[in-house]
Enzyme design. Structure first.
Site, PDB file in Angstrom:
ATOM      1  CB  SER A   1       7.070  -3.134 -27.213  1.00  0.00           C
ATOM      2  OG  SER A   1       6.383  -4.029 -26.307  1.00  0.00           O
TER       3      SER A   1
ATOM      4  CE1 TYR B   1       5.787   1.202 -24.795  1.00  0.00           C
ATOM      5  CE2 TYR B   1       4.875  -0.921 -25.132  1.00  0.00           C
ATOM      6  CZ  TYR B   1       6.068  -0.129 -24.770  1.00  0.00           C
ATOM      7  OH  TYR B   1       7.333  -0.944 -24.952  1.00  0.00           O
TER       8      TYR B   1
HETATM    9  P1  NDP Z   1      13.844   2.998 -19.136  1.00  0.00           P
HETATM   10  O1  NDP Z   1      12.675   3.702 -18.695  1.00  0.00           O
HETATM   11  O2  NDP Z   1      14.774   2.296 -18.446  1.00  0.00           O
HETATM   12  O3  NDP Z   1      14.755   4.150 -19.983  1.00  0.00           O
HETATM   13  C1  NDP Z   1      14.319   5.002 -20.967  1.00  0.00           C
HETATM   14  C2  NDP Z   1      15.410   5.673 -21.428  1.00  0.00           C
HETATM   15  O4  NDP Z   1      14.867   6.548 -22.613  1.00  0.00           O
HETATM   16  C3  NDP Z   1      16.177   6.652 -20.563  1.00  0.00           C
HETATM   17  O5  NDP Z   1      17.305   6.788 -20.965  1.00  0.00           O
HETATM   18  C4  NDP Z   1      15.554   7.777 -20.588  1.00  0.00           C
HETATM   19  O6  NDP Z   1      16.332   8.877 -20.289  1.00  0.00           O
HETATM   20  C5  NDP Z   1      15.223   7.880 -22.275  1.00  0.00           C
HETATM   21  N1  NDP Z   1      14.170   8.778 -22.640  1.00  0.00           N
HETATM   22  C6  NDP Z   1      12.673   8.743 -22.075  1.00  0.00           C
HETATM   23  N2  NDP Z   1      12.053   9.753 -22.561  1.00  0.00           N
HETATM   24  C7  NDP Z   1      12.984  10.448 -23.452  1.00  0.00           C
HETATM   25  C8  NDP Z   1      12.741  11.770 -24.059  1.00  0.00           C
HETATM   26  N3  NDP Z   1      11.458  12.311 -24.100  1.00  0.00           N
HETATM   27  N4  NDP Z   1      13.795  12.076 -24.792  1.00  0.00           N
HETATM   28  C9  NDP Z   1      14.934  11.425 -24.575  1.00  0.00           C
HETATM   29  N5  NDP Z   1      15.125  10.468 -24.041  1.00  0.00           N
HETATM   30  C10 NDP Z   1      14.034   9.900 -23.283  1.00  0.00           C
HETATM   31  O7  NDP Z   1      13.325   2.167 -20.380  1.00  0.00           O
HETATM   32  P2  NDP Z   1      13.694   0.545 -21.017  1.00  0.00           P
HETATM   33  O8  NDP Z   1      14.866   0.346 -21.137  1.00  0.00           O
HETATM   34  O9  NDP Z   1      12.662  -0.321 -20.297  1.00  0.00           O
HETATM   35  O10 NDP Z   1      13.085   0.778 -22.515  1.00  0.00           O
HETATM   36  C11 NDP Z   1      13.726   1.158 -23.715  1.00  0.00           C
HETATM   37  C12 NDP Z   1      12.918   0.789 -24.699  1.00  0.00           C
HETATM   38  O11 NDP Z   1      12.631  -0.474 -24.805  1.00  0.00           O
HETATM   39  C13 NDP Z   1      11.638   1.558 -24.925  1.00  0.00           C
HETATM   40  O12 NDP Z   1      11.198   2.084 -26.082  1.00  0.00           O
HETATM   41  C14 NDP Z   1      10.457   0.599 -24.201  1.00  0.00           C
HETATM   42  O13 NDP Z   1       9.191   0.760 -24.779  1.00  0.00           O
HETATM   43  C15 NDP Z   1      11.067  -0.610 -24.949  1.00  0.00           C
HETATM   44  N6  NDP Z   1      10.660  -1.866 -24.155  1.00  0.00           N
HETATM   45  C16 NDP Z   1      10.928  -2.122 -22.797  1.00  0.00           C
HETATM   46  C17 NDP Z   1      10.437  -3.508 -22.505  1.00  0.00           C
HETATM   47  C18 NDP Z   1      10.927  -3.659 -21.042  1.00  0.00           C
HETATM   48  O14 NDP Z   1      10.470  -4.690 -20.502  1.00  0.00           O
HETATM   49  N7  NDP Z   1      11.813  -3.063 -20.221  1.00  0.00           N
HETATM   50  C19 NDP Z   1       9.857  -4.183 -23.134  1.00  0.00           C
HETATM   51  C20 NDP Z   1       9.604  -3.951 -24.722  1.00  0.00           C
HETATM   52  C21 NDP Z   1       9.952  -2.942 -25.196  1.00  0.00           C
HETATM   53  P3  NDP Z   1      15.722  10.508 -19.730  1.00  0.00           P
HETATM   54  O15 NDP Z   1      14.675   9.992 -18.581  1.00  0.00           O
HETATM   55  O16 NDP Z   1      16.943  11.011 -19.122  1.00  0.00           O
HETATM   56  O17 NDP Z   1      15.104  11.223 -20.853  1.00  0.00           O
END
Ligand code: NDP
Length: 257
Positions: free
Chosen positions: A140, A153
């Site tokens: 990020s 974070y």
């Molecule tokens: P979402 O919350 O939309 O999706 C998160 C995904 O991760 C889901 O598929 C969820 O599935 C999975 N996940 C979460 N925790 C776990 C776990 N413990 N084990 C396995 N799977 C897990 O996230 P985003 O698409 O917004 O973000 C994706 C990445 O990008 C993250 O790392 C985030 O920090 C990073 N990011 C996002 C930004 C944004 O503005 N959206 C900006 C900068 C970075 P499930 O819940 O079923 O486990």
């Protein structure tokens, strides 16, 4: 541009929604086979079925919590030898350093850093057997430009970036490239849900625009696809000289060089 991703196999953690799902679609559009990882197996299976039908690739879901050693082991066992690993699972936090307890720090360390460590340990040997591979860490902009309300974070994403660089050095001789992508604001369903909770059905779009205005630069959120295309490029042979680097996809939000 020929990305040469056809018939490769990728593991995408958090590949079931948001940015990870967009990465899955971008890779599938190039003919790459997929394992989508998330804790909610039914959501993963539904998306895997849809992608397999839409793009004519092999796609399956692995229900696993990558914040645990057992969850990572399950992914490694089910996936077998693969070519591409996208460490994308992660989530924002909200705390002060004064008040957050050890357990919260530990959870985010396990989710953002140890998942990448454990999956590298388990999946790099298979990449070596295949003659090479590509690993992308989704950190990020907060890894280098912290937001005040999420110290855990910021800190764990910075650690992920350094892990990525160090892993790149360790496997550079094995034809495995390792890079980090640092997105800025990316409009995922989760952002919309939170904005609706804060500002209501009528006010959520204005709320999101205010967030984007405060960030500056392009003053808009990225669509997940705008990050996903960049990640697909980094996984491809077209990025053959790129390793050990961090790339920002943030619409100009980063305030430093
Ligand atoms: P979402 O919350 O939309 O999706 C998160 C995904 O991760 C889901 O598929 C969820 O599935 C999975 N996940 C979460 N925790 C776990 C776990 N413990 N084990 C396995 N799977 C897990 O996230 P985003 O698409 O917004 O973000 C994706 C990445 O990008 C993250 O790392 C985030 O920090 C990073 N990011 C996002 C930004 C944004 O503005 N959206 C900006 C900068 C970075 P499930 O819940 O079923 O486990």
């Amino acid at each position: 541009m020929e990305l040469n991703l056809s018939n490769k196999t990728a593991v995408i953690t958090g590949g079931t929604v948001g940015i990870g799902l967009a990465i899955a679609e971008a890779l599938a559009a190039e003919g790459c086979n997929l394992f989508l990882i998330g804790r909610d197996g039914s959501r993963g299976e539904a998306e895997a079925r849809r992608i397999a039908g839409q793009f004519g690739v092999k796609a399956s879901a692995i229900a696993a919590d990558v914040a645990t050693a057992a969850g990572c082991e399950a992914v490694i066992a089910a996936a077998g030898d693969i070519d591409i690993l996208i460490n994308n699972a992660g989530t924002g936090s909200n705390e002060t350093i004064a008040e957050a307890e050890d357990a919260k720090w530990q959870y985010y360390w396990d989710l953002h850093v140890m998942a990448a460590v454990r999956l590298a340990r388990g999946l790099v040997p298979g990449m070596k057997r295949r003659g090479g591979g590509a690993i992308v860490h989704n950190a990020s902009i907060c890894a280098v430009q912290p937001l005040w309300y999420e110290p855990i974070y910021n800190t764990t994403k910075a650690a992920l970036m350094m892990f990525s660089k160090t892993l790149a050095n360790e496997v550079v001789g094995d034809n495995i490239r390792v890079n980090t992508v640092n997105p800025g604001l990316v409009l995922t369903p989760d952002w919309i849900k939170t904005a609706k909770q804060i500002a209501g059905e009528d006010g959520y779009e204005a709320h999101l625009q205010a967030v984007a205005d405060e960030a500056g630069g392009m003053k808009r959120f990225a669509a997940p696809e705008e990050v996903a295309r960049f990640v697909a490029f980094l996984c491809s042979d077209m990025a053959s000289y790129s390793t050990g680097s961090t790339y920002f996809v943030d619409g100009g939000w980063l305030k430093t060089v």
